[in-house]
Design a protein around this motif. Structure first.
Motif: not given
Lengths: 103, 241
Positions: A43, B53, B61, B64, B239
């Motif tokens: 991320n 999220r 996860r 997506h 993701i």
């Protein structure tokens, strides 16, 4: 405060092409990195690349780099305000620390 | 390139300004003030995305995987390319080359249309798969069945991750997906209209576009739309596992 000689800055097309190339490379990089498992780092990397791309667009495509100080302030203030808004996440993240019945 | 690029197109000074520099700055600051409101407008949706999220990472996860990374990557390329064309259109406008400006604007519009068509194909796929939020929404985990795919393994335990993804939580992913990409899509449509009007006015030699600043402002708007997509793309399509 005003740009030099009072004339509007004209960015050479080569700068635009280089920016475009950098943006494409960063896009491929972010797609590639997403396929590799890095845990929470994924991320951070994805958002780091997105922020870098946004900064490149703002500085070169939107010509802020060659603009006056006042434009610098205005172009930054929106994103700073956004950070403030995202600060409300501290509430969502820390709430489970002290469990209160009914929340 | 550099020698001819020095001479900008002549501008007219409106009487309320001291000089051209001040006039141009007023244009740019005004546009940025509008973009700040746009940043806040999208920002609220981005915050909503972060909240959900963080709350349901495994659902996001899983959900997506229903998005097509290849189409997403193509669309990102299309939009980045359109931003380059827009920058070149602004460059042409600044030099007073109206014909070249309109040619670049036409290419930008072509890119914008391509983007919308691809987005339309994606939306249609979601419609066929019953992934549009609402009463007909049906969710099936991607990892579970489809084509004998092996269930994903948990990194920590080494066991298969249980794939009971709650329908309502998965629906939330698609609510955010459609709200955010939809709002972005509306901005693309508005950009398309703005550019078409600018190109039309320019071709008619309208006094409204005698100055190049209107084209430059449209450029700022278009690059902003590009920035929004730069963030939407990794958040929805990429993701990590």
């Amino acid at each position: 405060m005003h740009s030099k000689e009072g004339a509007h800055h004209i960015t050479p097309p080569a700068v635009y092409l280089k920016t475009y190339a950098a943006l494409l490379v960063l896009m491929l990089l972010t797609v590639g990195v997403a396929q590799v498992h890095l845990g929470p780092l994924n991320n951070a990397v994805a958002m780091g690349i997105a922020v870098t791309k946004a900064v490149l667009v703002v500085l070169y495509f939107m010509q802020v780099r060659y603009s006056t100080r006042l434009v610098w302030v205005w172009s930054a203030i929106g994103f700073l305000w956004l950070l403030l808004l995202f600060g409300t996440m501290q509430d969502y993240l820390t709430r489970p620390w002290v469990p209160i019945h009914g929340w | 390139m550099s020698v001819e690029a020095i001479q900008p197109a002549p501008q007219e000074l409106s009487e309320q300004y001291e000089d051209l520099a001040q006039q141009s700055e007023a244009y740019v600051v005004g546009m940025w003030a509008f973009l700040v409101t746009e940043i806040m407008f999208f920002g609220a949706l981005f915050l909503a995305y972060i909240v959900y999220r963080t709350a349901y990472p495994e659902v996001f996860r899983d959900a997506h995987h229903h998005l097509d990374v290849v189409l997403g990557t193509i669309n990102t390329t299309v939009l980045l390319t359109s931003s380059l064309f827009m920058a070149l259109a602004v460059h042409a406008a600044q030099l007073g080359r109206k014909k070249a400006q309109n040619r670049w604007l036409f290419l930008v519009m072509l890119c914008a249309l391509t983007f919308l068509v691809i987005k339309g194909i994606e939306y249609h796929n979601k419609y066929v798969e019953h992934l549009i939020p609402g009463s007909s929404f049906q969710y099936h985990s991607v990892a579970e069945g489809e084509g004998g795919q092996a269930p994903r393994m948990s990194a920590e335990t080494g066991f298969a991750v249980p794939q009971s993804i709650p329908r309502d939580k998965a629906q939330m992913f698609f609510v955010l997906y459609f709200c955010m990409t939809g709002l972005h899509g509306i901005h693309v449509v508005i950009g398309l209209i703005v550019m078409a009007v600018l190109a039309w006015l320019t071709s008619r030699n309208s006094p409204l576009v005698r100055d190049y600043m209107p084209v430059e402002m449209a450029g700022l708007y278009w690059h902003f739309v590009d920035i929004v997509w730069i963030f939407l793309f990794p958040l929805f399509y990429l993701i990590p596992k």
